[in-house]
Design a protein around this motif. Structure first.
Motif, PDB file in Angstrom:
ATOM      1  N   GLU A  73       0.807  -1.225   0.000  1.00  0.00           N
ATOM      2  CA  GLU A  73       0.000   0.000   0.000  1.00  0.00           C
ATOM      3  C   GLU A  73       0.839   1.273   0.000  1.00  0.00           C
ATOM      4  O   GLU A  73       0.301   2.355  -0.235  1.00  0.00           O
ATOM      5  CB  GLU A  73      -0.918  -0.004   1.229  1.00  0.00           C
ATOM      6  N   GLN A  74       2.127   1.141   0.258  1.00  0.00           N
ATOM      7  CA  GLN A  74       2.996   2.326   0.307  1.00  0.00           C
ATOM      8  C   GLN A  74       3.696   2.620  -1.026  1.00  0.00           C
ATOM      9  O   GLN A  74       4.362   3.644  -1.155  1.00  0.00           O
ATOM     10  CB  GLN A  74       4.064   2.144   1.397  1.00  0.00           C
ATOM     11  N   ARG A  75       3.543   1.720  -2.007  1.00  0.00           N
ATOM     12  CA  ARG A  75       4.242   1.909  -3.277  1.00  0.00           C
ATOM     13  C   ARG A  75       3.283   1.704  -4.438  1.00  0.00           C
ATOM     14  O   ARG A  75       2.170   1.209  -4.249  1.00  0.00           O
ATOM     15  CB  ARG A  75       5.412   0.924  -3.402  1.00  0.00           C
ATOM     16  N   TYR A  76       3.714   2.095  -5.634  1.00  0.00           N
ATOM     17  CA  TYR A  76       2.928   1.845  -6.840  1.00  0.00           C
ATOM     18  C   TYR A  76       3.858   1.326  -7.927  1.00  0.00           C
ATOM     19  O   TYR A  76       5.089   1.444  -7.847  1.00  0.00           O
ATOM     20  CB  TYR A  76       2.200   3.108  -7.313  1.00  0.00           C
ATOM     21  N   LEU A  77       3.253   0.730  -8.940  1.00  0.00           N
ATOM     22  CA  LEU A  77       3.993   0.179 -10.072  1.00  0.00           C
ATOM     23  C   LEU A  77       3.536   0.863 -11.350  1.00  0.00           C
ATOM     24  O   LEU A  77       2.337   0.999 -11.594  1.00  0.00           O
ATOM     25  CB  LEU A  77       3.743  -1.330 -10.173  1.00  0.00           C
ATOM     26  N   LEU A  78       4.507   1.282 -12.156  1.00  0.00           N
ATOM     27  CA  LEU A  78       4.227   1.817 -13.490  1.00  0.00           C
ATOM     28  C   LEU A  78       4.860   0.884 -14.521  1.00  0.00           C
ATOM     29  O   LEU A  78       6.010   0.470 -14.370  1.00  0.00           O
ATOM     30  CB  LEU A  78       4.853   3.202 -13.660  1.00  0.00           C
ATOM     31  N   PHE A 132       8.665   0.533 -13.266  1.00  0.00           N
ATOM     32  CA  PHE A 132       9.123   1.533 -12.302  1.00  0.00           C
ATOM     33  C   PHE A 132       8.290   1.428 -11.034  1.00  0.00           C
ATOM     34  O   PHE A 132       7.054   1.359 -11.095  1.00  0.00           O
ATOM     35  CB  PHE A 132       8.982   2.941 -12.900  1.00  0.00           C
ATOM     36  N   PHE A 133       8.954   1.403  -9.890  1.00  0.00           N
ATOM     37  CA  PHE A 133       8.276   1.419  -8.599  1.00  0.00           C
ATOM     38  C   PHE A 133       8.520   2.771  -7.940  1.00  0.00           C
ATOM     39  O   PHE A 133       9.651   3.257  -7.906  1.00  0.00           O
ATOM     40  CB  PHE A 133       8.807   0.314  -7.686  1.00  0.00           C
ATOM     41  N   GLY A 134       7.434   3.366  -7.426  1.00  0.00           N
ATOM     42  CA  GLY A 134       7.556   4.646  -6.751  1.00  0.00           C
ATOM     43  C   GLY A 134       6.799   4.657  -5.436  1.00  0.00           C
ATOM     44  O   GLY A 134       5.948   3.795  -5.183  1.00  0.00           O
ATOM     45  N   ASP A 135       7.108   5.631  -4.611  1.00  0.00           N
ATOM     46  CA  ASP A 135       6.396   5.785  -3.340  1.00  0.00           C
ATOM     47  C   ASP A 135       5.016   6.384  -3.591  1.00  0.00           C
ATOM     48  O   ASP A 135       4.885   7.385  -4.310  1.00  0.00           O
ATOM     49  CB  ASP A 135       7.191   6.690  -2.396  1.00  0.00           C
ATOM     50  N   LEU A 136       4.008   5.779  -2.990  1.00  0.00           N
ATOM     51  CA  LEU A 136       2.630   6.237  -3.179  1.00  0.00           C
ATOM     52  C   LEU A 136       2.354   7.399  -2.238  1.00  0.00           C
ATOM     53  O   LEU A 136       2.047   7.218  -1.065  1.00  0.00           O
ATOM     54  CB  LEU A 136       1.649   5.093  -2.929  1.00  0.00           C
ATOM     55  N   THR A 137       2.469   8.608  -2.769  1.00  0.00           N
ATOM     56  CA  THR A 137       2.250   9.811  -1.977  1.00  0.00           C
ATOM     57  C   THR A 137       0.774  10.184  -1.954  1.00  0.00           C
ATOM     58  O   THR A 137      -0.020   9.694  -2.758  1.00  0.00           O
ATOM     59  CB  THR A 137       3.052  10.981  -2.564  1.00  0.00           C
ATOM     60  N   TYR A 171      -1.081  13.776 -15.222  1.00  0.00           N
ATOM     61  CA  TYR A 171      -0.336  15.020 -15.000  1.00  0.00           C
ATOM     62  C   TYR A 171       0.464  14.922 -13.704  1.00  0.00           C
ATOM     63  O   TYR A 171       1.629  15.339 -13.634  1.00  0.00           O
ATOM     64  CB  TYR A 171      -1.296  16.210 -14.944  1.00  0.00           C
ATOM     65  N   THR A 172      -0.159  14.384 -12.663  1.00  0.00           N
ATOM     66  CA  THR A 172       0.532  14.227 -11.382  1.00  0.00           C
ATOM     67  C   THR A 172       1.749  13.326 -11.535  1.00  0.00           C
ATOM     68  O   THR A 172       2.822  13.597 -10.976  1.00  0.00           O
ATOM     69  CB  THR A 172      -0.425  13.624 -10.321  1.00  0.00           C
ATOM     70  N   LEU A 173       1.625  12.269 -12.322  1.00  0.00           N
ATOM     71  CA  LEU A 173       2.739  11.343 -12.522  1.00  0.00           C
ATOM     72  C   LEU A 173       3.868  11.974 -13.336  1.00  0.00           C
ATOM     73  O   LEU A 173       5.044  11.816 -13.004  1.00  0.00           O
ATOM     74  CB  LEU A 173       2.246  10.077 -13.225  1.00  0.00           C
ATOM     75  N   VAL A 174       3.529  12.695 -14.404  1.00  0.00           N
ATOM     76  CA  VAL A 174       4.584  13.231 -15.269  1.00  0.00           C
ATOM     77  C   VAL A 174       5.272  14.440 -14.653  1.00  0.00           C
ATOM     78  O   VAL A 174       6.386  14.795 -15.049  1.00  0.00           O
ATOM     79  CB  VAL A 174       4.057  13.590 -16.684  1.00  0.00           C
ATOM     80  N   THR A 175       4.643  15.094 -13.680  1.00  0.00           N
ATOM     81  CA  THR A 175       5.273  16.242 -13.032  1.00  0.00           C
ATOM     82  C   THR A 175       6.028  15.849 -11.760  1.00  0.00           C
ATOM     83  O   THR A 175       6.662  16.685 -11.128  1.00  0.00           O
ATOM     84  CB  THR A 175       4.230  17.325 -12.684  1.00  0.00           C
ATOM     85  N   SER A 176       5.941  14.565 -11.395  1.00  0.00           N
ATOM     86  CA  SER A 176       6.760  14.050 -10.302  1.00  0.00           C
ATOM     87  C   SER A 176       8.136  13.725 -10.861  1.00  0.00           C
ATOM     88  O   SER A 176       8.263  13.209 -11.968  1.00  0.00           O
ATOM     89  CB  SER A 176       6.124  12.786  -9.718  1.00  0.00           C
ATOM     90  N   ASP A 177       9.195  14.037 -10.121  1.00  0.00           N
ATOM     91  CA  ASP A 177      10.555  13.931 -10.652  1.00  0.00           C
ATOM     92  C   ASP A 177      10.869  12.553 -11.217  1.00  0.00           C
ATOM     93  O   ASP A 177      11.238  12.412 -12.382  1.00  0.00           O
ATOM     94  CB  ASP A 177      11.579  14.281  -9.562  1.00  0.00           C
ATOM     95  N   LYS A 178      10.718  11.506 -10.406  1.00  0.00           N
ATOM     96  CA  LYS A 178      11.169  10.183 -10.817  1.00  0.00           C
ATOM     97  C   LYS A 178      10.218   9.522 -11.806  1.00  0.00           C
ATOM     98  O   LYS A 178      10.634   9.018 -12.850  1.00  0.00           O
ATOM     99  CB  LYS A 178      11.384   9.300  -9.590  1.00  0.00           C
ATOM    100  N   SER A 179       8.932   9.496 -11.508  1.00  0.00           N
ATOM    101  CA  SER A 179       7.986   8.882 -12.440  1.00  0.00           C
ATOM    102  C   SER A 179       7.893   9.705 -13.720  1.00  0.00           C
ATOM    103  O   SER A 179       7.704   9.154 -14.811  1.00  0.00           O
ATOM    104  CB  SER A 179       6.607   8.728 -11.799  1.00  0.00           C
ATOM    105  N   GLY A 180       8.030  11.028 -13.602  1.00  0.00           N
ATOM    106  CA  GLY A 180       7.993  11.888 -14.784  1.00  0.00           C
ATOM    107  C   GLY A 180       9.159  11.605 -15.710  1.00  0.00           C
ATOM    108  O   GLY A 180       8.999  11.533 -16.942  1.00  0.00           O
ATOM    109  N   TYR A 181      10.340  11.409 -15.141  1.00  0.00           N
ATOM    110  CA  TYR A 181      11.518  11.084 -15.945  1.00  0.00           C
ATOM    111  C   TYR A 181      11.337   9.745 -16.648  1.00  0.00           C
ATOM    112  O   TYR A 181      11.649   9.595 -17.835  1.00  0.00           O
ATOM    113  CB  TYR A 181      12.752  11.052 -15.042  1.00  0.00           C
ATOM    114  N   PHE A 182      10.792   8.777 -15.909  1.00  0.00           N
ATOM    115  CA  PHE A 182      10.545   7.447 -16.476  1.00  0.00           C
ATOM    116  C   PHE A 182       9.578   7.530 -17.655  1.00  0.00           C
ATOM    117  O   PHE A 182       9.852   7.003 -18.745  1.00  0.00           O
ATOM    118  CB  PHE A 182       9.973   6.542 -15.370  1.00  0.00           C
ATOM    119  N   LEU A 183       8.441   8.181 -17.468  1.00  0.00           N
ATOM    120  CA  LEU A 183       7.438   8.262 -18.529  1.00  0.00           C
ATOM    121  C   LEU A 183       7.927   9.088 -19.710  1.00  0.00           C
ATOM    122  O   LEU A 183       7.638   8.777 -20.871  1.00  0.00           O
ATOM    123  CB  LEU A 183       6.145   8.852 -17.967  1.00  0.00           C
TER     124      LEU A 183
END
Length: 301
Positions: A73-78, A132-137, A171-183
């Protein structure tokens, strides 16, 4: 309890009441589906679409090549493209069922959002693995939960409202540093990752045809060795192994939904030898295709 945590608990209760513990469920929102289970399971082979995957309750492990990653529940997968992964549910019970959601998207949708965002185009010639795994904020979770509750709206409103809500999430994903870079690396036209993404889509769409590595590499404007190297970085598989995974998954779907012989299923997905098909099918799914088809049609698996 914070307002967001309360909304999360209400969302879990809403999903359990609406869908029950019935495994994979396609919702009235085309791009949104859920998986609800009270049983854990060992690793199975799954083909992921380009998607955002969030666990609302429980945990799973995901295998990408030789890498194993657990998330909860603390992370997400892209996933950026069609991705053969191995998945195991590690935390699920009758008292606390596993609940997850998947938001499917296309790279064209990501690109449309990126056109309105200031992006960095550095390192576009270096490919990146397609998961890509990121923290679910809270910034990501809150619009996702609101997106789910659109299912309460009248059907004639869902399409319009869900399109807007989906753009907000992307938009939230692409403007986040790490997930945005990945996408960005996969959506940006001309990047190595984007070229491999198109090759993956071509192989998936033409899975029953013989794979001509020279032609696919030429279409990517790469040498065969460079194409092979970058394809394996993105998918963890060689192009031939990737095509085999897609063929076998398609064969499983045919055997589950159509009354056809194993030999016919093998031919339909591009195999010339039924015996080779049976060997490779058994190796991937752990059971011969004829027996597996009976299991699948019975609804046991």
């Amino acid at each position: 309890m914070s307002e967001l945590n309360l909304l999360k608990e209400q969302t879990k209760e809403f999903l359990l009441n609406r869908y029950g513990v019935n495994g994979l469920v396609q919702s009235d929102i085309d791009s949104l589906d859920f998986y609800i289970s009270e049983k854990t399971h060992d690793f199975i082979n799954v083909i992921y679409n380009p998607s955002l995957c969030i666990i609302l309750q429980g945990a799973k492990s995901v295998g990408f090549g030789d890498e194993m990653s657990g998330y909860n529940e603390q992370r997400y997968l892209l996933t950026s493209t069609y991705m053969p992964l191995r998945v195991s549910l590690t935390d699920a019970s009758k008292e606390r069922p596993y609940i997850s959601l998947t938001l499917n998207f296309s790279m064209d949708e990501i690109y449309e959002v990126l056109k309105n965002v200031e992006i960095k185009e550095d390192n576009m010639q270096k490919s990146q693995k397609g998961v890509f795994f990121g923290d679910l904020t809270e910034e990501i979770l809150e619009p996702i939960l609101r997106f789910v509750w659109l299912l309460e709206k009248p059907k004639e409103k869902i399409k319009f409202l869900s399109d807007l809500a989906k753009k907000e999430i992307l938009y939230t994903l692409v403007t986040s540093d790490k997930s945005g870079y990945f996408l960005n690396k996969f959506a940006m036209q001309g990047s190595v990752s984007n070229k491999i993404l198109h090759a993956v889509a071509k192989i998936k769409n033409e899975f029953s045809q013989k794979l001509n590595m020279k032609e696919v590499a030429r279409a990517c404007d790469m040498s065969e060795s460079s194409f092979y190297h970058n394809f394996k970085i993105v998918t963890s598989l060689s192009p031939i192994a990737f095509q085999k995974k897609i063929r076998l998954e398609e064969a499983k779907n045919l055997l589950a939904t159509k009354n056809i012989s194993v030999a016919q299923a093998a031919f339909d997905v591009g195999y010339e030898s039924a015996s080779q098909f049976s060997r490779e099918y058994t190796r991937m799914f752990g059971v011969p295709p004829k027996i597996h088809s009976e299991i699948l049609r019975s609804g046991v698996a």
